[in-house]
Design an enzyme around this catalytic site. Structure first.
Site, PDB file in Angstrom:
ATOM      1  N   ASP A   1       1.492   5.142   1.608  1.00 45.90           N
ATOM      2  CA  ASP A   1       1.126   6.130   2.631  1.00 45.90           C
ATOM      3  C   ASP A   1       1.665   7.489   2.229  1.00 45.90           C
ATOM      4  OD1 ASP A   1      -0.126   4.203   4.207  1.00 45.90           O
ATOM      5  OD2 ASP A   1       1.778   3.605   5.105  1.00 45.90           O
TER       6      ASP A   1
ATOM      7  N   ASP B   1       0.858  -1.183   0.000  1.00 40.29           N
ATOM      8  CA  ASP B   1       0.000   0.000   0.000  1.00 40.29           C
ATOM      9  C   ASP B   1       0.898   1.239   0.000  1.00 40.29           C
ATOM     10  OD1 ASP B   1       0.982   0.091   2.631  1.00 40.29           O
ATOM     11  OD2 ASP B   1      -0.792  -0.900   3.402  1.00 40.29           O
TER      12      ASP B   1
ATOM     13  N   ASP C   1      10.522   4.570  13.027  1.00 36.70           N
ATOM     14  CA  ASP C   1      11.305   3.531  13.692  1.00 36.70           C
ATOM     15  C   ASP C   1      12.663   3.254  13.022  1.00 36.70           C
ATOM     16  OD1 ASP C   1       9.992   2.370  11.512  1.00 36.70           O
ATOM     17  OD2 ASP C   1       9.121   0.710  12.640  1.00 36.70           O
TER      18      ASP C   1
HETATM   19  P1  ATP Z   1       4.413  -3.006   6.351  1.00 36.10           P
HETATM   20  O1  ATP Z   1       3.249  -2.198   5.841  1.00 36.10           O
HETATM   21  O2  ATP Z   1       5.099  -3.847   5.360  1.00 36.10           O
HETATM   22  O3  ATP Z   1       4.059  -3.722   7.596  1.00 36.10           O
HETATM   23  P2  ATP Z   1       5.440  -0.463   7.087  1.00 36.10           P
HETATM   24  O4  ATP Z   1       6.815  -0.001   7.442  1.00 36.10           O
HETATM   25  O5  ATP Z   1       4.748   0.246   5.971  1.00 36.10           O
HETATM   26  O6  ATP Z   1       5.558  -1.988   6.809  1.00 36.10           O
HETATM   27  P3  ATP Z   1       3.233   0.389   8.690  1.00 36.10           P
HETATM   28  O7  ATP Z   1       2.729  -0.196   9.970  1.00 36.10           O
HETATM   29  O8  ATP Z   1       2.369   0.403   7.505  1.00 36.10           O
HETATM   30  O9  ATP Z   1       4.583  -0.401   8.385  1.00 36.10           O
HETATM   31  O10 ATP Z   1       3.733   1.850   9.050  1.00 36.10           O
HETATM   32  C1  ATP Z   1       4.003   2.861   8.101  1.00 36.10           C
HETATM   33  C2  ATP Z   1       5.198   3.693   8.550  1.00 36.10           C
HETATM   34  O11 ATP Z   1       4.938   4.285   9.827  1.00 36.10           O
HETATM   35  C3  ATP Z   1       6.489   2.898   8.755  1.00 36.10           C
HETATM   36  O12 ATP Z   1       7.177   2.718   7.555  1.00 36.10           O
HETATM   37  C4  ATP Z   1       7.241   3.767   9.735  1.00 36.10           C
HETATM   38  O13 ATP Z   1       7.835   4.863   9.077  1.00 36.10           O
HETATM   39  C5  ATP Z   1       6.115   4.281  10.623  1.00 36.10           C
HETATM   40  N1  ATP Z   1       5.910   3.376  11.787  1.00 36.10           N
HETATM   41  C6  ATP Z   1       5.115   2.282  11.846  1.00 36.10           C
HETATM   42  N2  ATP Z   1       5.165   1.701  13.047  1.00 36.10           N
HETATM   43  C7  ATP Z   1       6.015   2.436  13.778  1.00 36.10           C
HETATM   44  C8  ATP Z   1       6.476   2.348  15.114  1.00 36.10           C
HETATM   45  N3  ATP Z   1       6.068   1.370  15.919  1.00 36.10           N
HETATM   46  N4  ATP Z   1       7.349   3.298  15.529  1.00 36.10           N
HETATM   47  C9  ATP Z   1       7.730   4.311  14.706  1.00 36.10           C
HETATM   48  N5  ATP Z   1       7.341   4.441  13.458  1.00 36.10           N
HETATM   49  C10 ATP Z   1       6.484   3.525  12.982  1.00 36.10           C
HETATM   50 MG    MG Z   2       2.662  -0.113   5.377  1.00 31.08          MG
END
Ligand code: ATP
Ligand code: MG
Length: 415
Positions: A58, A56, A137
Site C-alpha cells: 500500500d 500486497d 491502529d
Molecule cells: P493484512 O493485509 O495482513 O491484513 P494490514 O495491516 O495490511 O494487514 P489492511 O487491512 O490491509 O491490514 O490495512 C492496511 C493498513 O491500514 C494497516 O496496516 C493500518 O495501518 C491501517 N488500518 C487497517 N485497518 C485499520 C483500522 N481498523 N483502524 C486503523 N487503521 C487501520
Molecule cells: Mg494489507
C-alpha cells in the site's frame, strides 16, 4: 508513548528495494517526480521487517485522489466515506494509493465526536503524514518507507515494538476499540499470525468490550473472521476468540450449543487444523467451508426441529440458520449456496451404492462436501467406515479429473 519522528536508514531497518514489487517503485517515482510525497506503508512494511513475504503493497501520499488519478493511465477512485485510489499497472493488477488522513478534530468543530451505537465516530479528513501515522491502529502498522531516500519514518515507536515483538495500539486501548471494535479482532489475528505479544494494556479491555463487536456491520465481520481463519493460524485465532469472549458475540447460537456439547469444539479444531495445513501448503481454500463448520451445530439443532416437515425441512432449517446468524455475521448469497450443498450432501455419504457414487462425484461441490464429511468422521467414529470408502473413491475421481484437465484453480488476483 514516544511521539517524536525517528528516521532509520536502510542499514538500520534492513528493507531493500529488490524486495519491493517494481510496479510499486514506478508508482512511487511518478508521485515523487511530480512533487508529491510517497511512502510504502502498513502491513507490507511490518511483514518485511518480520522477515515475511508481504501479501500486497500500500502507498500513502499527500496527493489528493483526483491528483493521483491525473498521474496514471488507469486509476479508479473507490470508497464513499474514505476515497482511495486503485492504480492499475496491468489489466488485473492494482495497488491501493491512499491520501494521508487525519482523525483529529479540526479546532473549529472540536465540540464532541458523534456516538453511534456506543461507537465513537470521528470525522475523517485529509491530513499530514504525522496525522496519518496517528490515525492507524497498531504501531507496527504505522511505519512509512520513502523509496527515494530509503529512509523509514517512525512516529509511534513501531520499529522498537517490532524488534521487541510487541503488539501495541497507537491510541489509548479503550478509545481505540470503541472507535473501531474490529481492532479487537485485528489484535488477536496479528498476535496469532505474527507471533507477537499484545501488551497487557491492549489486552485488558477486550473481554469487557467484546460485546461492542455486535455494532460492526455483519458484512465486514464476514471478511474479518475469514481473515483470521485463513491466516494460517486459525486454531490459535479461534482459541483466542473464545478466551477473550468474542466468539459468543460472533456466533451466539453455535456458542450456546458448544457450551452443552464439547464434541463440537473437537470438530472445530479438526477443521481449523485442516485449514491451517492447506493454507500453509499454499492450497486453495473455499470461504464457505469455515462458515459451514461454525454453523453446523446450529444447523443440526434446527434441522431436527424441522425434520417432521417433509422434504422442505432442510431448506427451511437452512434459511432459519442464515437469517438468524445474519444479524451478527452476514454470509453473502454466493457462499450460502456452497454451504447449503455441503450440508445437504452429508447424509448422502452414508450411501455407497454405485448410482449414488456416480451422482455425488459429478456434483461440482463434491470435494468440499467430502472434506467436510471426512473431518466429521475424525470426531464421529461411526462415520469412519464410510469416510475411508469415500477416500478411495475421491482419489480416483481426482485422477480422472486431472486427466480430463477440466478444472484449474489458479491464483485469483494480484492484490
Ligand atoms: P493484512 O493485509 O495482513 O491484513 P494490514 O495491516 O495490511 O494487514 P489492511 O487491512 O490491509 O491490514 O490495512 C492496511 C493498513 O491500514 C494497516 O496496516 C493500518 O495501518 C491501517 N488500518 C487497517 N485497518 C485499520 C483500522 N481498523 N483502524 C486503523 N487503521 C487501520
Ligand atoms: Mg494489507
Amino acid at each position: 508513548m514516544k511521539t517524536n519522528l525517528e528516521q532509520y536508514s536502510k542499514e538500520d531497518h534492513g528493507i531493500f528495494k529488490k524486495d519491493i514489487d517494481p510496479d510499486v517503485l514506478t508508482i512511487s517515482d511518478t508521485l515523487i517526480s511530480n512533487g508529491y510525497q510517497a511512502f510504502v506503508v502498513g502491513g507490507c512494511i511490518r511483514d518485511m521487517l518480520l522477515g515475511k513475504t508481504p501479501k500486497d503493497f500500500d502507498i500513502a501520499t499527500d496527493a489528493s485522489p483526483p491528483e493521483i488519478c491525473k498521474l496514471f493511465n488507469k486509476a479508479k477512485i473507490i470508497g464513499r466515506r474514505f476515497k482511495i485510489v486503485h492504480v492499475y499497472t496491468s489489466e488485473r493488477k492494482y495497488f491501493e494509493v491512499t491520501t494521508f488522513r487525519s482523525d483529529v478534530k479540526k479546532k473549529t468543530n472540536e465540540k464532541k465526536f458523534k456516538k453511534i451505537q456506543g461507537m465513537i465516530k470521528r470525522d475523517n479528513v485529509y491530513g499530514s503524514i504525522s496525522q496519518d501515522a496517528f490515525r492507524r491502529d497498531f504501531t507496527i502498522n504505522s511505519l512509512y518507507l520513502d523509496l527515494d531516500s530509503e529512509i523509514l519514518h517512525d512516529y509511534v515507536n513501531g520499529l522498537d515494538d517490532i524488534k521487541n515483538k510487541k503488539l501495541r495500539l497507537i491510541k489509548k486501548p479503550s478509545i481505540s476499540y470503541q472507535e473501531d471494535p474490529v481492532r479487537m479482532l485485528r489484535a488477536l489475528r496479528f498476535e496469532s499470525k505474527l507471533g507477537l505479544k499484545l501488551t497487557s494494556e491492549c489486552k485488558q479491555p477486550i473481554t469487557e468490550m467484546a460485546h461492542m463487536i455486535n455494532n460492526v456491520s455483519p458484512f465486514r465481520l464476514f471478511d474479518e473472521i475469514l481473515k483470521i481463519m485463513h491466516s494460517g493460524s486459525a486454531v490459535t485465532g479461534y482459541n483466542k476468540l473464545k478466551e477473550f469472549g468474542l466468539f459468543k458475540y460472533l456466533f451466539p447460537y453455535t456458542n450456546k450449543i458448544l457450551a452443552e456439547n464439547q464434541i463440537y469444539n473437537d470438530f472445530f479444531i479438526a477443521a481449523l487444523n485442516n485449514t491451517d495445513t492447506r493454507i500453509n501448503d499454499g492450497l486453495h481454500v473455499n470461504p464457505s467451508f469455515i462458515y459451514a463448520v461454525f454453523l453446523w451445530p446450529y444447523f443440526q439443532e434446527i434441522e431436527v426441529k424441522y425434520s417432521d416437515d417433509s422434504s422442505s425441512g432442510i431448506d427451511r432449517a437452512f434459511k432459519k440458520v442464515m437469517q438468524s446468524q445474519g444479524e451478527y455475521i452476514a454470509v453473502p448469497d454466493f457462499f450460502q449456496s456452497t454451504i447449503f450443498t455441503i450440508w445437504s450432501l452429508q447424509s448422502s455419504f452414508l450411501n455407497l451404492s454405485s448410482r449414488n457414487v456416480q451422482y455425488l462425484t459429478e456434483i461440482s461441490k463434491f470435494r468440499a462436501a467430502y472434506d467436510f464429511f471426512y473431518i466429521r468422521s475424525q470426531i464421529d467414529h461411526e462415520l469412519k467406515f464410510y469416510a475411508d470408502k469415500w477416500y478411495e473413491i475421491q482419489k480416483n475421481v481426482k485422477g480422472k479429473k486431472r486427466e480430463r484437465g477440466k478444472k484449474y484453480y489458479g491464483k485469483r488476483k494480484n492484490k
